[in-house]
Enzyme design. Structure first.
Site, PDB file in Angstrom:
ATOM      1  N   LYS A  70      38.513  36.846  40.857  1.00 13.32           N
ATOM      2  CA  LYS A  70      38.207  35.638  40.074  1.00 13.32           C
ATOM      3  C   LYS A  70      39.274  34.564  40.283  1.00 13.32           C
ATOM      4  O   LYS A  70      38.951  33.390  40.510  1.00 13.32           O
ATOM      5  CB  LYS A  70      38.085  35.996  38.593  1.00 13.32           C
ATOM      6  N   THR A  71      40.539  34.949  40.226  1.00 13.42           N
ATOM      7  CA  THR A  71      41.618  33.977  40.447  1.00 13.42           C
ATOM      8  C   THR A  71      41.590  33.462  41.881  1.00 13.42           C
ATOM      9  O   THR A  71      41.780  32.268  42.130  1.00 13.42           O
ATOM     10  CB  THR A  71      42.980  34.625  40.144  1.00 13.42           C
ATOM     11  N   ASP A 115      42.784  31.682  32.936  1.00 11.15           N
ATOM     12  CA  ASP A 115      42.467  33.111  32.982  1.00 11.15           C
ATOM     13  C   ASP A 115      42.391  33.640  31.548  1.00 11.15           C
ATOM     14  O   ASP A 115      43.005  33.085  30.639  1.00 11.15           O
ATOM     15  CB  ASP A 115      43.550  33.848  33.771  1.00 11.15           C
ATOM     16  N   THR A 164      37.310  38.925  31.567  1.00 14.30           N
ATOM     17  CA  THR A 164      36.780  40.273  31.752  1.00 14.30           C
ATOM     18  C   THR A 164      35.803  40.609  30.631  1.00 14.30           C
ATOM     19  O   THR A 164      35.133  41.637  30.687  1.00 14.30           O
ATOM     20  CB  THR A 164      37.912  41.313  31.744  1.00 14.30           C
ATOM     21  N   ARG A 223      41.796  44.654  44.756  1.00 16.91           N
ATOM     22  CA  ARG A 223      43.198  44.802  44.337  1.00 16.91           C
ATOM     23  C   ARG A 223      43.657  46.248  44.459  1.00 16.91           C
ATOM     24  O   ARG A 223      44.775  46.526  44.905  1.00 16.91           O
ATOM     25  CB  ARG A 223      43.373  44.307  42.898  1.00 16.91           C
TER      26      ARG A 223
END
Length: 342
Positions: A70-71, A115, A164, A223
Site C-alpha cells: 500500500k505504501t 497510513d 488494514t 514483505r
C-alpha cells in the site's frame, strides 16, 4: 500490539531496522510493480486521465493486510503524476494543529499519504472533510465569546489513505474517496518474480528451486518474501557456499520454523487450539484470544486473514472453525462430529 507480535518473521508489519532495506527494493513506477493487476490497470487509467486534464487525481483509499504494497503504491502514484509526496500516519497526528499544519503546507496536486488512516479521531476527520472536498480548512482561533473561525484556502491535493481495517473508517470519510481498492495476497508465481527481482538488486545468487521455496512460504506477502530472502542468504553464506538452492532454502526455513505453508509457531498454536481444545470449533474470537493470551485485534488483523485466504480457517457467525485442510496439515483425523461441521 506486543513486541513479540511485531517481530514474528512471517509478520506483514515492518520490523525494526527494515525501513532502509525495504526502500531500496521498492519499485518506483507501475510498470515495475508486480501483481495486483486490476488495481494497477485502474490506477493507470485514472492517472493518465488526471494528467491529460491537468487536474489532481481523485483521493485514493487502499486497504488490505500489512506488507502487500500500500505504501509502495502511494509513492508510485506520486512518481507517475510527477508530483511531491509527503507521508505520515494516523497515530502520529495527535491534534488539529498538527493536521492543519500539514494541510496548509501541501503543494499543488501533491500526494499526501496517511497510513493507518482508520486511527484518525473524529475531530481530525471533521477538519479533513472540507480540505478533501473544497480545499480549505476551517480553523478556530481563540476561545469562548472571542472565538472565531478562519477559512484558510489550501492547494488542491490528492489524499491517499491506507488501512488494514477498512471497517473502522467512518462512512463520511470513506465516501470522500473517489478511488477505493483492496490489495490482495499475492500468488506464489508473483512472489517468485518479486524474490528474483530482490535477489538481483541485492546480488544474491538463487536458483529456480530456491526462489520457489522462499515464495511458497512467504504467506502471499512481498514483505515476508524479502525478509525470508535475507535470512536464507545469511544461512547460505554461513552453512553453504553462498548460493541459495532448493535444499539450502528448505534447511534455512526449517531452522527458522517456517513450514511449507509459511506458518510459524503462533499459526500452528492457533489452529491446534481450535482443533484440540475446542473440537475444531466453532469458537468465539474472544475465547480464542483468552486461550492464546493474545489480543482480539491481533487475531483478527494479523493471524486470521492469511489462514482464511488459504482455506485453513472459516469465520462463521458462531465463531472460528478449523477446515479439513488444517486437520490434514497436522495429520489429525477429524471425528464424526467434526466432519459434520464441514
Amino acid at each position: 500490539m506486543s513486541n513479540e507480535e511485531k517481530e514474528r518473521i512471517v509478520s506483514g508489519d515492518v520490523l525494526p531496522g527494515e525501513q532502509s532495506f525495504e526502500y531500496s527494493l521498492r519499485p518506483k513506477f507501475l510498470r515495475e510493480f508486480i501483481g495486483q493487476q486490476k488495481v494497477k490497470e485502474n490506477l493507470a487509467i485514472a492517472i493518465q486521465a488526471a494528467k491529460a486534464r491537468e487536474e489532481g487525481l481523485d483521493h485514493v483509499l487502499l486497504y488490505g493486510p500489512p506488507g502487500l504494497g500500500k505504501t509502495t503504491l502511494a509513492t508510485i502514484i506520486a512518481n507517475e503524476l510527477n508530483v511531491a509526496f509527503q507521508g505520515t500516519s494516523g497515530p502520529v497526528i495527535e491534534d488539529k494543529k498538527d493536521l492543519a499544519a500539514i494541510l496548509s503546507n501541501v503543494e499543488k496536486f501533491q500526494v499526501l499519504f496517511i497510513d493507518e488512516i482508520h486511527r484518525l479521531n473524529s475531530q481530525l476527520e471533521e477538519l479533513l472533510y472540507p480540505a478533501l472536498e473544497d480545499f480549505h480548512i476551517d480553523y478556530v482561533v481563540g476561545q469562548g465569546p472571542a472565538a472565531r473561525t478562519l477559512k484558510l484556502n489550501i492547494a488542491p491535493f490528492t489524499l491517499i489513505g491506507a488501512t488494514t481495517r477498512a471497517g473502522l473508517i467512518s462512512g463520511p470519510l470513506r465516501g470522500r474517496f473517489g478511488i477505493v481498492h483492496r490489495i490482495d495476497f499475492y500468488t506464489p508465481g508473483e512472489l517468485e518474480i518479486i524474490v528474483r527481482r530482490s535477489a538481483g538488486i541485492l546480488n544474491i545468487p538463487v536458483d529456480e528451486e530456491g526462489t520457489a521455496e522462499i515464495a511458497r512460504r512467504s504467506r502471499g506477502t512481498p514483505r515476508v518474501a524479502n525478509r525470508l530472502l535475507r535470512r536464507v542468504r545469511d544461512f547460505a553464506e554461513v552453512k553453504a557456499d553462498g548460493s541459495i538452492t532448493g535444499p539450502v532454502a528448505r534447511a534455512a526455513l526449517e531452522m527458522l520454523e517456517v513450514d511449507h505453508y509459511g506458518f510459524d509457531e503462533v499459526d500452528r498454536k492457533l489452529l491446534l487450539t481450535i482443533i484440540e481444545k475446542y473440537g475444531g470449533g466453532p469458537v468465539g474470537v474472544n475465547t480464542l484470544a483468552a486461550s492464546l493470551s493474545e489480543e482480539v485485534d491481533a487475531i483478527e488483523e494479523i493471524y486470521e486473514p492469511y489462514l482464511i485466504q488459504i482455506g485453513f480457517l472459516h469465520r462463521t457467525p458462531r465463531g472460528r472453525v478449523a477446515t479439513p485442510l488444517a486437520y490434514q496439515h497436522f495429520g489429525i483425523e477429524p471425528t464424526r462430529a467434526q466432519n459434520a461441521l464441514f
